[in-house]
Design a protein around this motif. Sequence first.
Motif, mmCIF file in Angstrom:
data_model
loop_
_atom_site.group_PDB
_atom_site.id
_atom_site.type_symbol
_atom_site.label_atom_id
_atom_site.label_comp_id
_atom_site.label_asym_id
_atom_site.label_seq_id
_atom_site.Cartn_x
_atom_site.Cartn_y
_atom_site.Cartn_z
ATOM 1 N N LEU A 436 0.833 -1.203 0.000
ATOM 2 C CA LEU A 436 0.000 0.000 0.000
ATOM 3 C C LEU A 436 0.868 1.253 0.000
ATOM 4 N N MET A 437 1.884 1.291 0.867
ATOM 5 C CA MET A 437 2.707 2.483 0.973
ATOM 6 C C MET A 437 3.635 2.640 -0.235
ATOM 7 N N THR A 438 4.088 1.539 -0.799
ATOM 8 C CA THR A 438 4.904 1.624 -2.017
ATOM 9 C C THR A 438 4.095 2.223 -3.159
ATOM 10 N N ASP A 439 2.812 1.837 -3.266
ATOM 11 C CA ASP A 439 1.934 2.432 -4.285
ATOM 12 C C ASP A 439 1.796 3.934 -4.057
ATOM 13 N N ALA A 440 1.664 4.340 -2.793
ATOM 14 C CA ALA A 440 1.534 5.765 -2.484
ATOM 15 C C ALA A 440 2.807 6.526 -2.843
ATOM 16 N N GLU A 441 3.962 5.927 -2.586
ATOM 17 C CA GLU A 441 5.223 6.581 -2.934
ATOM 18 C C GLU A 441 5.353 6.732 -4.446
ATOM 19 N N ARG A 442 4.828 5.764 -5.187
ATOM 20 C CA ARG A 442 4.862 5.888 -6.648
ATOM 21 C C ARG A 442 4.030 7.081 -7.104
#
Length: 844
Positions: A436-442
Motif C-alpha cells: 500500500l505504501m509503495t503504491d503511495a510513494e509511486r
Amino acid sequence: MQLNPDITICLEFQGESVTAVVREGGVALHDAPPARPVAGNLFVPPGRSVSPRVTKSMAEILLPPPVRFHLSRWMEELTLGHMRLRILTPGDGPRDLAALRWEAVRVPGARAPREEWRAWAQEPSVMPADGGQPLGEHPRILLVRSVSSKVRQTVRTPVTIGRVVIADATAVYGEIAVPGADKPVTFAPPPPEASADADRRLVERVASESRLSARTADVPATPRALRRALEGGAEVFYYGGHQLKGGLALAADGPDGREGGEGGTWFSADRLGEMLAEAGVGLAVLMACHSGGGTDEQGKNFSVARRLVRAGVTQVVAVMGEVTHRQAANFARVFFAALVLGEPSDLALREARKVLEGVSALPVLFVREGVGDLVVGMLPEVRDERRAPVAHRLPVEGDGEPDERYRVHLDAWWCLTGRTVVDVLADPTGDDLTGLMTDAERLLALARRRDEASRRWYLWDTPGGRVPRNAVELRNSVIPAYRPAPPGEHRGTGLVLKMDTSPLPPGICRDIERIFRFDPDLRALVLQVTGPHSEQVRSSAKELARLLGHQEYLLRLPAPTATVPARPRRWPGVTGGAGSRGARGLLERLALARRVDGAVPVPEVDVREVVDDLNADGTWGTFDEEREVLNEVRHRWPGLYRSLLEAHARDRVPPRRSASLCMAAARDEDLDRWIGAAGTDLPLPGDVRRQDLTRPLAEAVALALLRANHADTDALDAWAEAAPVAAAAIRVAGRGATGPLPQDLDLVEAAVVLDRAGLLDPVDFTELDPTGSRPGSWALLTRRPLTEESARWVYSLGEEQRRVLGLEPADGAGERPADAELEANLAPYRDALRPPLSFAEEDW
C-alpha cells in the motif's frame, strides 16, 4: 426452491402485438397467452409520471395470468434475499420494448402475505387490490433487461488488480456529424459551474480507495486514446459524455498534445462493443443521455446499451432520459462505492438510483442472456482481500467506538508527515501495508518535478511479538531485501512490524525504541497487530499503545462478508425447529459461537422474521440488551449485520428502532444503509433516548440525510438543531450548483462535515485553496486516499509547507538555524493535518 429465484419473462412480437412467456433454462413453462398491442403512448419518457392507465396496459403485456401464476409461486417461497426478474425483449421489431418503463408496473408490496400474492395471481385484473408497489421500487425484486447475443465471449486471463478504464468526453461540444443523418448534431459547451468531470473524478477516487487500478484515457477522450487505455485488458469501462443515435461522442483524433474541446466525432457503439469485448470488459457504465434506448423518427432502434451487449459486453448500465453532470456524479459515487464492496451490479444500481429519484434520468441494467452471476469478477476479490486502506483513530483510554470524524486513509496518513511516526494499528485484515505504501510513494514520484528518491517500506513479520534484536538481524530479515539509502535521501525508510495477538513479551517497549538506533533513516514505524478475532486484535493493539505512552491507536474495521450462506448449515447443539430462523434462532447461534470460541458460519436466519419476533415479544430483553446483541452480530458477521440494520430500520417499532440507529451512526456507510431502508419514515431526535442523543450522533444523522437527498425535510431541520457543526454542510447544500466556496475550508470541522456530506466529491484543491492556506484543506488530505491530483497540489505549495508534509528536508537548507517564528506559522498546518482527538461534548 433456490434461495434467490432468477426468472426470465420472454417478450415476443406477433405482428404489432406482444406475448409474454416465462422461461426456465430456455424452456417455456406455459403456453403463450394472447398477444397484447403495444401503442406508442406507452413509451413515457423518464421525468414524467406514468399514468395508471399506461401502467395497467404495460402490466397486461408483461404479466398475463400464466406469468402472474409463476411469479406469485416463487414469491410465496421466497424467505430471504430477492428475486431477479429478467425481461428478455426482442432485438428486432417495430418498437424497442426495452425502452418501456417496466419499473412502473405494480405488483403486491414487499410485506404482502402469501395469500395476497396468490389472490393477485388468480384475479382477472393485473392491478393489486391495494395498489401494490412498482417493480422499480420493490425491495425484494431486482429488474434487469436481458439481451440475446450470438457473439462468442472473449475469455481473458484476469489482471492481478481490478482495472477500471475511464473515458471522459463531457467537454466535447459543437457540431458532430452522424452517418446517415441529414444534418449534424450540435451540443452546447458545459457551463463553467457544471463540474463536467465530477463523475470521472469520483470514479477515480472510488477506484483508488479500493485499490483498483483506474486508467483514464486522455481528457477529452479520443478513439486513439481509448484504444490505448484498453490495452492490457480491463474489467469495468466508464463513459461520461453524449449519446448519438447508435454511437457516442468522442473528441476527434488529432496531433499529439491536442486536448479536444469544440468539435468531435461519432464513434459507433458496435465498434466500441468489439473493443470492450476484446479487452475483456465485463461491465460498461454509460452516463450519457438516452444511452438506454429508444427509437428514431423512422422507428429504428438505437439503444447503445443493447448494441454493446450484442457485441460481447456482459453487462451495461445506461441511462433512459437525460442526466446532468451533477446527477451523473452522484450516481457514480454511490454505484461504485457499492460495487467495490462486492455487491452485484443490479443491487448496486438499485442503491445508486435512489440519489436520482424525482429527476429525468432512469439508470437501467442490460445483461447478456444466460449470464447468471452479476458480480463483476475482480471486485469481490478486492473486497475479500480487505484492501481498502481506511482506519479510524481511537483513544487509548475508554471504550470508544469508531467515529467518522476521525477516519483516515493510511496511505496519506503515513506518507504526508514531516515528523517521525510510531503508530499502533489494530488490523484484523492482516493486509500488505508495505505494498500500500509503495503504491503511495509511486504516486508522489509521478507528481514531483525534480529528482528525489522515494521512501522505501519494509516488513518484519514478528511471530509471538518478537522484534529484531540488532541492526544485522533487522536488515537480513525484512521484506523486500534491505538496501541502504543513498546519501541525501531525506524521505528515509518505513518499517511495518507485523505482530499477532500473543501476550506481549517483557521489555517490548524498550525493544521498539531501540529499533530507531538500528536504522538512522527510519521515519515511520507501524506496529500492525493482526489475528483472526477482531476483538482480541483490538484489545492487544490498545494495550500496546498504552504501554508506549500513546494517547491513541488506529483501528481498521473488517470488511463485510456474505449476508447468507450458500446452502443451509446445521451445527451441533442447535435445533432447526420452529423459530430457528428468527430472533431466538439468532441467539442460539450466538451462544454456539461463544462456546466454540471460533468462527461460526453466517446463520441462516430471516432478518424480517427476527424483527417481527422482536416487535412481538422483545425476545432479546431490554433496550441495552438488544444493542448488545446487535453489537455482537456486527463483530461476528458484518454482512448479516448490514441486512439486520436494514430490517431494523424498516420494520422495528419505536422507540426500539433507535437502538440500531445509534449503532449505525458510528459508520457513515452503515448509516446510509439504515436511512435508505427507512424510506420516508425518517428518524427524529425525539425517537432517541435522552442519554443517547449526543452531538456526534445528531451530526452523523444530519449528514446522512443530506447524502440521501433529504435536504428539505422536517427531519433534517430537527437533527440540525442538535448538531450545530452540520450547519456548514446544510448551507453549502442550499447553494445548489454553486457548491463549496474557498472560505468553506477555513475551519477543520466544517471541512470534515462537508466531506462526510458528500459535498466535496470531488474536491479540487487547486481551485478551492491554491496556496494551501486553509486548514480544512490539510484535514482533508489525510481523510482521503492519496491521488496523483492531490500529490501534485502538495508539491505546488511552498517549501515550508512541504516540510510539514515531509516532502522537504527537516532542517530546510541544511545550515539554516532554527526559526521559532516559522515553526509557529507552520503549527496550524500540522494541527490540521493531524488534529487531536476531541470526544468531549463541549468541543462540539
